[in-house]
Scaffold this active site. Sequence first.
Site, PDB file in Angstrom:
ATOM      1  N   LYS A   1      30.246 -16.327 -32.252  1.00 49.67           N
ATOM      2  CA  LYS A   1      30.904 -15.498 -31.210  1.00 49.67           C
ATOM      3  C   LYS A   1      32.106 -14.878 -31.303  1.00 49.67           C
ATOM      4  O   LYS A   1      33.054 -15.564 -31.426  1.00 49.67           O
ATOM      5  CB  LYS A   1      30.833 -16.260 -29.547  1.00 49.67           C
ATOM      6  CG  LYS A   1      31.164 -15.473 -28.521  1.00 49.67           C
ATOM      7  CD  LYS A   1      29.887 -14.991 -27.844  1.00 49.67           C
ATOM      8  CE  LYS A   1      30.449 -14.056 -26.488  1.00 49.67           C
ATOM      9  NZ  LYS A   1      29.478 -13.247 -26.111  1.00 49.67           N
TER      10      LYS A   1
ATOM     11  N   LYS B   1      21.300 -11.433 -22.242  1.00 48.46           N
ATOM     12  CA  LYS B   1      20.551 -10.998 -21.143  1.00 48.46           C
ATOM     13  C   LYS B   1      19.251 -11.073 -20.922  1.00 48.46           C
ATOM     14  O   LYS B   1      18.673 -11.730 -19.772  1.00 48.46           O
ATOM     15  CB  LYS B   1      21.226  -9.728 -20.681  1.00 48.46           C
ATOM     16  CG  LYS B   1      22.549  -9.443 -20.685  1.00 48.46           C
ATOM     17  CD  LYS B   1      23.015  -7.974 -20.394  1.00 48.46           C
ATOM     18  CE  LYS B   1      24.521  -7.547 -20.810  1.00 48.46           C
ATOM     19  NZ  LYS B   1      25.430  -8.540 -20.258  1.00 48.46           N
TER      20      LYS B   1
ATOM     21  N   LYS C   1      28.000 -16.047 -21.252  1.00 47.35           N
ATOM     22  CA  LYS C   1      28.118 -15.926 -19.699  1.00 47.35           C
ATOM     23  C   LYS C   1      26.833 -15.499 -19.064  1.00 47.35           C
ATOM     24  O   LYS C   1      26.318 -15.943 -18.186  1.00 47.35           O
ATOM     25  CB  LYS C   1      28.921 -14.388 -19.288  1.00 47.35           C
ATOM     26  CG  LYS C   1      29.081 -13.959 -18.093  1.00 47.35           C
ATOM     27  CD  LYS C   1      27.952 -12.872 -17.883  1.00 47.35           C
ATOM     28  CE  LYS C   1      28.374 -11.482 -18.415  1.00 47.35           C
ATOM     29  NZ  LYS C   1      27.303 -10.253 -18.356  1.00 47.35           N
TER      30      LYS C   1
ATOM     31  N   GLY D   1      31.434  -7.859 -18.197  1.00 51.76           N
ATOM     32  CA  GLY D   1      32.637  -7.582 -18.380  1.00 51.76           C
ATOM     33  C   GLY D   1      33.248  -6.192 -17.873  1.00 51.76           C
ATOM     34  O   GLY D   1      34.375  -5.866 -17.329  1.00 51.76           O
ATOM     35  N   ASN D   2      32.163  -5.038 -17.724  1.00 54.33           N
ATOM     36  CA  ASN D   2      32.672  -3.639 -17.438  1.00 54.33           C
ATOM     37  C   ASN D   2      32.663  -3.727 -15.953  1.00 54.33           C
ATOM     38  O   ASN D   2      33.486  -2.726 -15.604  1.00 54.33           O
ATOM     39  CB  ASN D   2      31.625  -2.805 -17.820  1.00 54.33           C
ATOM     40  CG  ASN D   2      30.106  -3.397 -17.253  1.00 54.33           C
ATOM     41  OD1 ASN D   2      29.667  -4.238 -17.552  1.00 54.33           O
ATOM     42  ND2 ASN D   2      29.616  -2.502 -16.336  1.00 54.33           N
TER      43      ASN D   2
HETATM   44  P1  ADP Z   1      28.488  -6.892 -20.204  1.00 48.73           P
HETATM   45  O1  ADP Z   1      29.795  -6.875 -20.384  1.00 48.73           O
HETATM   46  O2  ADP Z   1      27.778  -6.434 -19.102  1.00 48.73           O
HETATM   47  O3  ADP Z   1      28.019  -8.384 -20.953  1.00 48.73           O
HETATM   48  P2  ADP Z   1      27.541  -6.117 -23.096  1.00 48.73           P
HETATM   49  O4  ADP Z   1      28.176  -5.070 -23.643  1.00 48.73           O
HETATM   50  O5  ADP Z   1      27.713  -7.590 -23.405  1.00 48.73           O
HETATM   51  O6  ADP Z   1      27.964  -6.237 -21.485  1.00 48.73           O
HETATM   52  O7  ADP Z   1      25.999  -5.575 -23.108  1.00 48.73           O
HETATM   53  C1  ADP Z   1      25.377  -4.364 -22.746  1.00 48.73           C
HETATM   54  C2  ADP Z   1      25.282  -3.591 -23.965  1.00 48.73           C
HETATM   55  O8  ADP Z   1      24.342  -3.987 -24.744  1.00 48.73           O
HETATM   56  C3  ADP Z   1      24.967  -2.086 -23.705  1.00 48.73           C
HETATM   57  O9  ADP Z   1      26.065  -1.243 -23.188  1.00 48.73           O
HETATM   58  C4  ADP Z   1      24.541  -1.709 -24.741  1.00 48.73           C
HETATM   59  O10 ADP Z   1      25.399  -0.956 -25.741  1.00 48.73           O
HETATM   60  C5  ADP Z   1      24.004  -2.818 -25.816  1.00 48.73           C
HETATM   61  N1  ADP Z   1      22.470  -2.806 -26.182  1.00 48.73           N
HETATM   62  C6  ADP Z   1      22.212  -3.640 -27.342  1.00 48.73           C
HETATM   63  N2  ADP Z   1      21.006  -3.562 -27.544  1.00 48.73           N
HETATM   64  C7  ADP Z   1      20.229  -3.149 -26.399  1.00 48.73           C
HETATM   65  C8  ADP Z   1      18.889  -2.556 -25.890  1.00 48.73           C
HETATM   66  N3  ADP Z   1      17.968  -2.851 -26.564  1.00 48.73           N
HETATM   67  N4  ADP Z   1      18.930  -2.021 -24.653  1.00 48.73           N
HETATM   68  C9  ADP Z   1      19.939  -1.855 -23.837  1.00 48.73           C
HETATM   69  N5  ADP Z   1      21.183  -1.982 -24.276  1.00 48.73           N
HETATM   70  C10 ADP Z   1      21.595  -2.534 -25.448  1.00 48.73           C
HETATM   71 MG    MG Z   2      27.839  -9.350 -22.734  1.00 48.91          MG
END
Ligand code: ADP
Ligand code: MG
Length: 312
Positions: A127, A272, A210, A9-10
């Site tokens: 969700k 992820k 996603k 999303g970023n």
């Molecule tokens: P995207 O929009 O890329 O899907 P998300 O916010 O869903 O991003 O996922 C990325 C975020 O996951 C990071 O910014 C971090 O805050 C969070 N996060 C949670 N657990 C972990 C972890 N174990 N290691 C790294 N990031 C983590």
């Molecule tokens: Mg995400």
Amino acid sequence: MRVLLALGGNAMTNAEGRARVEDQQAAAAVAMRAVAELIEAGADVVITHGNGPQVGNLLVKNEIAAAVVPPVPLDWCGAQTQATLGFTLMNALDNELARRGIARPTATLVTRALVGADDPGLHRPSKPIGRHLPEGEARALMDHGQVWEDRGPKGWRRIVASPEPREILEAGAVHTLVAAGYVVVANGGGGVPVVRGADGLRGIEAVIDKDLGAALLAVTVDAEVLVVATDVPSAVLRYGQPDAEPIGRVTVSEMRGHLAEGHFASGSMGPKVEAACRFVEHGGLRAVITTIDQIIDAVAGETGSVVVPDRP
Ligand code: ADP
Ligand code: MG
């Protein structure tokens, strides 16, 4: 080398998560510069992307305008954002490719992700989507059948089903375009969820994750590398704790172990890591979780969290 790039999303909003048109265009330009670099280096790239902030904005419009124009369901929001984001990414990528003198056509496909009618996730909303509302307004929407949850000081938030994507119905079209040399944007937001019932196909009020949609697309297009681009340089063990430890190169079994130990938050890093593991378990060469700024090194497995098969 075929690369499936999943943009978080970023990658489509500004650093504060704002999704004004100009924020999305600026973020797309940055992301597509990386993609052009990869194409210039000789890779075949297939792109997918998140749509959380964009769907969130559409839901607010639905809410505010409900008395004037009929609200549209979540699957419509998914299809609309696939098209709009695809259009925005193609403009940015075409401009960047032209700047480099590279002649590669781009195409966006609106894709449907088939969900099992018996998927247990359909009956367990999990969700959170859209904006926070005060309890009173949330309760009014609950009277209309929606599920809302108290999320603490920020207010209440709607919770929807997030079923497993089983098959991308447009797999053949994606293949044909990729084989014809197109840089394809597809399956945004994980795909528009549909089920096959007695009355045929119909969209459902749900969102696909996603990242899980990206893993399925990566397998579908026979990608060798999956890059999950997000806002952190790697997945981290004991995230946020004093002894936090970034994960570098790991085998898929090791990563499954970390996942089972609960190191990754379920709404963000968890899917992820799950996507990276699934891709490698289905024959992928490697899956990399990192930021987009070092895309060449990421694809080479030289930066970020790199998940590789147990036996090469
Ligand atoms: P995207 O929009 O890329 O899907 P998300 O916010 O869903 O991003 O996922 C990325 C975020 O996951 C990071 O910014 C971090 O805050 C969070 N996060 C949670 N657990 C972990 C972890 N174990 N290691 C790294 N990031 C983590
Ligand atoms: Mg995400």
